[in-house]
Design an enzyme around this catalytic site. Structure first.
Site: not given
Ligand code: PRF
Ligand code: ZN
Length: 370
Positions: A91, A265, A303, A305, A308, A333
């Protein structure tokens, strides 16, 4: 472009695809565990591979501070540095600075913040974010965006959306490794359909390898959240991956996948593990609760895993507040649960069984029909 996106099956708007990235061939819908400091808290790389993790997320902001992108570059990139052979996404850093440091200030130049290392003011520009991400070397890199809370209203939302569009061109120009790394644009615009529409169109014109829907999962109501996702997925290209950032809860992933999203994510599965909570088909199981002290069953008897198969709720209850192993077992888990959910979504769509999968999922989570 350094990816291939092949849709293998559809059900209405939901799709299951194969996403070929430089380091791994991924199946979507997929969930990316978040590793802030170049590690997923509580799990080894071998364990991540064992549970079927295809791609992990790293944060530019944290890695740029320590060990620094220059050092990662010098040591051969983050894949080699952390010995992770599969795919990776970073990110851009702006969102982390704004959400972690309330002192961050956004101007046309970039995001200014106080360094947590020495307190000096620092500036992250779109160009620098991309340069850092080029050094880190992830399969997918994210554009620097101007993120505002969805619960804010007024002209700031519009300003942030237009700024995000202006910054995408600076990101594209700064990106020096388009054949090795895929730059994704991020749709902003708050909860306003007109602003979202302008942003989607602007980004689609730039013909990027993939698109993210940003600015959500920040405390807005579910109706607004799903409406924005539905609008964006309907307007984004069919043949490119769509990533909903910061999502989320298992239910949100199922709903967003039904709306045509492919990637997610969230820190939730690992963070909630550290607070003693396990993800189960019925919702959550609080291992700290006193009733767990004598419960000899596994977290989830259904589960498959490692946790578990081997350990009881009573044992994990005993560890959970006293030893790091408690949150490590719960993280294992919980991430296994997220990987299994991703695989089940993928195969149910491929085999034409998506409605049945969603029905079973909802019946387990809401047995009273709530
Ligand atoms: N922009 C960026 N990373 C993020 C978000 C976003 O809007 C969000 C959502 N709020 C999570 N991670 N660059
Ligand atoms: Zn599990």
């Amino acid at each position: 472009m350094a990816l291939r996106f092949e849709v293998l099956g559809r059900f209405n708007r939901a799709r299951a695809a194969q996403l070929t990235l430089p380091h791994f061939v991924c199946q979507t819908p997929l969930f990316m565990p978040v590793g802030t400091q170049g590690t997923i808290k509580g799990l080894t790389n071998d364990q991540l591979e064992e549970i079927g993790c295809q791609i992990i997320l790293g944060n530019t902001y944290h890695l740029a501070l320590r060990p620094t992108s220059e050092l990662i570059d010098e040591l051969g990139g983050l894949h080699k540095f952390m010995k992770w052979p599969r795919a990776m996404l970073t990110d851009s850093g702006g969102f982390q600075m704004v959400s972690l440091l309330h002192l961050a200030d956004i101007t046309e130049k970039g995001v200014t913040f106080q360094s947590p290392v020495d307190g000096k003011p620092m500036l992250l520009t779109p160009e620098e974010s991309i340069q850092i991400q080029n050094r880190i070397g992830a399969d997918i890199i994210m554009a620097l965006d101007d993120v505002v809370k969805t619960t804010i209203t007024g002209p700031r939302i519009e300003e942030a959306m237009y700024r995000t569009l202006r910054w995408i061109d600076r990101c594209i120009s700064a990106h020096k490794r388009p054949n090795e790394q895929n730059l994704f644009g991020i749709v902003q615009g708050g909860l306003d359909p007109v602003l979202r529409d302008i942003c989607v169109r602007g980004l689609v014109e730039r013909n990027l390898p993939g698109y993210a829907i940003g600015g959500l999962a920040g405390g807005e109501d579910k109706d607004s959240f799903w409406r924005v996702v539905a609008q964006c997925t309907a307007a984004l290209p069919e043949d490119k991956p769509r990533y909903v950032m910061g999502v989320g809860y298992p239910l949100d992933i199922v709903v967003c996948s039904a709306l045509g999203a492919d990637m997610y994510d969230c820190v939730y599965p690992t963070r909630t593990a550290r607070f003693g909570t396990a993800l189960v088909p019925e919702g959550v199981l609080k291992l700290k609760h006193q009733v767990m002290a004598r419960d000899t069953r596994p977290i989830d008897p259904a589960c498959g895993c490692m946790v578990c198969k081997n350990f009881s709720r009573a044992y994990i209850h005993c560890l959970v507040t006293k030893d790091a192993m408690g949150s490590q077992l719960l993280s294992y888990h919980n991430l296994y649960y997220m990987m299994k959910l991703s695989r089940d979504l993928h195969s149910s769509i491929v085999y034409g069984k998506f409605p049945e999968f969603v029905c079973t999922f909802l019946q387990k989570m809401f047995p009273e029909g709530e």
